[in-house]
Design a protein around this motif. Structure first.
Motif, short mmCIF file in Angstrom:
data_model
loop_
_atom_site.label_atom_id
_atom_site.label_comp_id
_atom_site.label_asym_id
_atom_site.label_seq_id
_atom_site.Cartn_x
_atom_site.Cartn_y
_atom_site.Cartn_z
N ILE A 95 0.76 -1.43 0.12
CA ILE A 95 0.03 0.05 -0.09
C ILE A 95 0.90 1.29 0.00
CG2 ILE A 95 -1.68 1.23 1.22
CD1 ILE A 95 -2.55 -1.46 2.36
N ASP A 96 0.81 2.04 -1.24
CA ASP A 96 1.60 3.18 -1.32
C ASP A 96 1.16 4.30 -0.33
OD1 ASP A 96 0.07 4.87 -3.94
OD2 ASP A 96 -0.27 2.61 -3.63
N LYS A 97 1.89 5.47 -0.34
CA LYS A 97 1.67 6.51 0.49
C LYS A 97 0.47 7.14 -0.03
CE LYS A 97 3.26 9.74 3.73
NZ LYS A 97 2.31 10.93 3.28
N LYS A 98 0.37 7.24 -1.42
CA LYS A 98 -0.74 8.16 -2.08
C LYS A 98 -2.21 7.35 -1.92
CE LYS A 98 -1.58 9.92 -6.57
NZ LYS A 98 -1.14 9.82 -7.95
N THR A 99 -2.01 6.11 -2.08
CA THR A 99 -3.34 5.57 -1.64
C THR A 99 -3.70 5.57 -0.13
OG1 THR A 99 -2.98 3.76 -3.21
CG2 THR A 99 -4.27 3.31 -2.00
N PHE A 100 -2.73 5.55 0.76
CA PHE A 100 -2.84 5.44 1.99
C PHE A 100 -3.27 6.63 2.40
CE2 PHE A 100 -1.17 5.71 6.64
CZ PHE A 100 -1.81 4.86 7.41
N ASP A 101 -2.87 7.81 1.95
CA ASP A 101 -3.43 9.24 2.21
C ASP A 101 -4.83 9.55 2.21
OD1 ASP A 101 -0.91 10.07 3.02
OD2 ASP A 101 -0.28 10.97 1.06
N LYS A 102 -5.57 8.34 1.27
CA LYS A 102 -7.06 8.47 1.42
C LYS A 102 -7.70 8.25 2.53
CE LYS A 102 -7.03 7.83 -3.58
NZ LYS A 102 -6.98 6.57 -4.72
N PRO A 138 3.14 -2.54 19.14
CA PRO A 138 3.14 -2.61 17.96
C PRO A 138 3.06 -1.12 17.43
CG PRO A 138 0.96 -2.98 18.64
CD PRO A 138 2.07 -2.91 19.82
N LEU A 139 3.34 -0.97 15.89
CA LEU A 139 2.92 0.32 15.41
C LEU A 139 2.91 0.51 13.95
CD1 LEU A 139 6.16 1.75 13.97
CD2 LEU A 139 6.49 0.78 16.22
N CYS A 140 2.38 1.22 13.17
CA CYS A 140 2.25 1.34 11.86
C CYS A 140 2.98 2.69 11.26
CB CYS A 140 0.62 1.60 11.62
SG CYS A 140 0.61 2.32 9.80
N TYR A 141 3.91 2.45 10.30
CA TYR A 141 4.89 3.60 9.78
C TYR A 141 4.76 3.21 8.25
CZ TYR A 141 8.57 -0.10 9.14
OH TYR A 141 9.11 -1.30 8.73
N LEU A 156 10.42 2.44 1.42
CA LEU A 156 9.92 2.33 -0.01
C LEU A 156 8.73 3.19 -0.07
CD1 LEU A 156 10.86 -1.35 -0.59
CD2 LEU A 156 11.99 0.67 -1.62
N LEU A 157 8.30 3.74 1.12
CA LEU A 157 6.92 4.44 1.01
C LEU A 157 5.65 3.91 1.14
CD1 LEU A 157 7.87 7.82 -1.28
CD2 LEU A 157 8.38 7.32 1.24
N ASN A 158 5.91 2.44 1.48
CA ASN A 158 4.67 1.73 1.87
C ASN A 158 4.40 1.57 3.07
OD1 ASN A 158 4.45 0.80 -1.00
ND2 ASN A 158 6.17 -0.45 -0.97
N VAL A 159 3.16 1.40 3.47
CA VAL A 159 2.57 1.09 4.71
C VAL A 159 3.16 -0.23 5.35
CG1 VAL A 159 0.25 0.84 6.21
CG2 VAL A 159 0.33 2.45 4.34
N SER A 160 3.75 -0.18 6.49
CA SER A 160 4.46 -1.31 7.21
C SER A 160 3.95 -1.44 8.65
CB SER A 160 5.95 -1.13 7.19
OG SER A 160 6.16 -1.10 5.83
N PHE A 161 4.25 -2.45 9.14
CA PHE A 161 3.65 -2.76 10.69
C PHE A 161 4.86 -3.19 11.22
CE2 PHE A 161 -0.08 -4.78 7.94
CZ PHE A 161 -0.59 -3.27 8.09
N ALA A 162 5.14 -3.14 12.46
CA ALA A 162 6.09 -3.46 13.42
C ALA A 162 6.02 -3.43 14.96
CB ALA A 162 7.59 -2.58 12.97
N LEU A 163 6.88 -4.34 15.43
CA LEU A 163 7.01 -4.00 17.04
C LEU A 163 8.58 -3.21 17.26
CD1 LEU A 163 5.99 -7.65 18.29
CD2 LEU A 163 4.92 -5.42 18.13
N ASN A 164 8.23 -2.11 18.16
CA ASN A 164 9.46 -1.51 18.50
C ASN A 164 10.82 -2.62 19.02
OD1 ASN A 164 11.48 0.43 18.90
ND2 ASN A 164 10.65 1.13 20.83
N GLN A 165 11.76 -2.75 18.30
CA GLN A 165 12.75 -3.69 18.63
C GLN A 165 12.36 -5.00 19.01
OE1 GLN A 165 15.80 -2.19 21.23
NE2 GLN A 165 15.33 -0.13 20.89
N GLN A 166 11.29 -5.50 18.50
CA GLN A 166 10.98 -6.97 18.41
C GLN A 166 10.38 -7.43 16.87
OE1 GLN A 166 8.60 -8.29 21.84
NE2 GLN A 166 9.97 -7.12 23.41
#
Lengths: 303, 303, 303
Positions: C216-223, C262-265, C269-279
């Motif tokens: 999911i690119d940033k332009k689509t995400f901005d919607k 968890p967080l979303c960033y 590559l300007l794509n929506v991503s999910f992560a855990l801080n340091q895990q």
């Protein structure tokens, strides 16, 4: 000779072109990214986009994730073997996006280190000496069109700035404003001799073989006045807790002891080290490395 | 034209400079060091310190620790694909510090191999032919100020000497005194045809896929007169003990058999090999490689 | 000035020689071979045999065996960061020896991709655009004396053709006959916005850290009109089966949440991503990647 002047000018230009192309323009990359994805390749692509005359090398990309201490150690282990002028780009950056500064350290040995100032510079600052530190001015030294991306400074800032510096696109002064001659440093036990005992740290393992490397240099070690064939009394601590104790012969070759037997030797960095001949000292005795792992060694006296 | 002579001289010099920079100056490194630490990078830094015109490549640094046989195999597998004049620096050296000699082998194919003479040269000496062997004179060919270190000949002697040879800093004659045309060789079963059976060795696995590669070359294999679609009777031994027996169709493509089915093919080095289509032959049948792993193959006759 | 003409000619030739040596001649290799054996080194040796002026780099050789999707992804991830004219040689080729075509794709961005046309080109064809596709004419573009070998097209065809193209030994037209502007493509969920929900795919993990990257690119995400500090409702599916559901804050830095949270960033590559801080998000929630892994995201509304 008058008519020859334009020719001479051209020839001087050619010589200059040859000379410039003979500058070494070396960039050495280190990260904790691994080589399974495209991150390191993207960094190198950015560098080639800056100048295709650059020569790109790797220190390692297998630094354990977020392990700033090991990044610091690998730089110290290898920088001295690269020619003056070499630019190291080291990206182990658990605080990416936070307030740590992005800097370039120029050492007294004329090596350059492009990195977050998060402890990575602890050991080279000490061993090679600080000449100048500059903070990277990202308003000038950042890959074009990368401003929407917040998380890959390794590619957009560090690789880009390191490449521009190595290629001579910017002078060192153009990196950004000068900072005080002080780096963020990780605390550890330096090698000291006192009352017949040397205290020190285990900065790293020779991981492929399981050998244990201390930070006790040969000059300090010589204060124990050991001869080859003498033995060393070794105690290893994790923080204050004793983890290993033993008596090891001091030898010049691993094959001086039987396969599987322990020995003490001076490693290729001229530091005191412990090993088993053709086996893994670290695994066998659960001895590992880092700022928390300390060691005390003294001359073993037969009863 | 008299006045032009100095100019012509300059131009000849420039041509010469271009010509020299066009020599290939390739060094290919192989070790069992892995890429997690700084050892390989230190070797390359030393080489760049000799000449920044060198082009540095890697064969592999993932040779299993101390596995001289595999080091020998990887050199044979790849050297033929590199241009004449390429200098290989191979450091798998369990006997570092002991009495094994440090040598440079020049093969009849005009490749150079800088290595401890501990079996590493077994296969290239046979396949590429020995032109000359010289012992490295460490009094001349050793990194300055490295004499206090006893254990990293890879960096201080082999990388340094290989780089100087490839860069033309020293001629081959300056490596050191010539030795007899004989290398330390590891004993193994060569490929022989006798009474309708070919005996051979399994020198290596195609480790990424688990395919089993023998040393039976196509010319020897052709004595069985197999056509595609015929089948091969295969027996594998570890020393004298039978480990696997099977009948495999001889095909040109893996996809000629169903996924998971075995097949026999001629690999990219033109050696007879065994595989499962998209699965791991070695793991499934516990067939591995080395001087102790032998094979007998013959044409399978339908009853 | 008459007498100077031959000199001028020589000087022009020298300039030309310098200019030619300044062309970038970059080849970037990608395979699923790993680096434990000699396959990648043999490919590079072949390239150096074509021209020692080439500059050889690696994307990765750790593509999981036969994983065409990941090969496609890595090319898309990195190609844009390499200069126009760069030649990529990608060899993930489960169908070697079967009927898949060997091609060179020239994209509208002026990058070249030498590869089996088996899905590897799915993503770069879309993102960089197809300029021209040519089928490799193996009667002309195949390493000499390699015809008896059926299984290492990576070395004998792809590395050889890529090197000749990058070095200017052959023009792009000499690769072989032009094909229709269509590549073999793998089917997957493209990023689409509909009724307040964005559907997309998880093409890959940031494997070193276990972060989950969507397409999911940033332009689509901005919607979705999220501000930093807002939260995202995330659902992950394997084919049609729900595998994970959660609410994640949208942040610019990992350190904006506590370690392990968890967080979303938006990734590099300007794509929506999910992560855990340091895990490791992927391991903790068993979320993986590939054409079968889909995602639905929407703005989380507090009750």
């Amino acid at each position: 000779m008058k008519k020859l002047r334009p020719l001479l000018l051209i020839i001087v230009c050619l010589f200059f072109a040859l000379f410039v192309s003979a500058q070494h323009k070396i960039v050495v990359f280190q990260t904790d990214f691994g080589l399974k994805d495209g991150a390191v390749s993207a960094m190198k692509g950015v560098a080639m986009g800056v100048s295709t005359d650059l020569k790109l090398f790797d220190l390692t990309h297998e630094i354990p994730a977020y392990n700033i201490w090991e990044a610091a150690y690998r730089l110290q282990q290898t920088a001295q073997y690269w020619p003056a002028g070499t630019v190291f780009v080291s990206v182990v950056d658990p605080g990416v996006g936070s307030e740590r500064k992005s800097v370039v350290l120029k050492t007294k040995s004329d090596h350059f280190f492009v990195t977050p100032d998060n402890g990575t510079l602890t050991l080279v600052a000490q061993s090679l000496g600080i000449d100048t530190i500059r903070e990277i001015d990202e308003s000038k030294n950042r890959l074009k069109n990368s401003n929407e991306s917040y998380t890959f400074h390794g590619r957009d800032v560090y690789a880009y700035t390191g490449a521009r510096l190595a290629a001579g696109v910017i002078a060192f002064e153009e990196v950004g404003p000068q900072l005080p001659n002080k780096v963020v440093a990780i605390n550890y036990q330096q090698a000291v001799f006192e009352n017949g005992i040397i205290k020190g740290n285990i900065p790293i393992l020779d991981i492929q073989y399981g050998n244990v490397w201390t930070n006790i240099d040969k000059k300090t070690f010589d204060k124990l006045a050991l001869n080859y064939g003498d033995s060393l009394h070794v105690v290893v601590f994790y923080n204050k807790q004793k983890m290993y104790e033993g008596v090891l012969p001091y030898t010049t070759t691993f094959s001086a002891v039987r396969i599987g037997n322990p020995l003490c030797y001076v490693n290729s960095l001229l530091n005191v080290s412990f090993a088993l001949n053709q086996q893994n000292f670290s695994e066998k005795y659960k001895v590992y490395s880092g700022p928390e792992w300390n060691v005390e060694v003294s001359k073993y006296k037969h009863q």
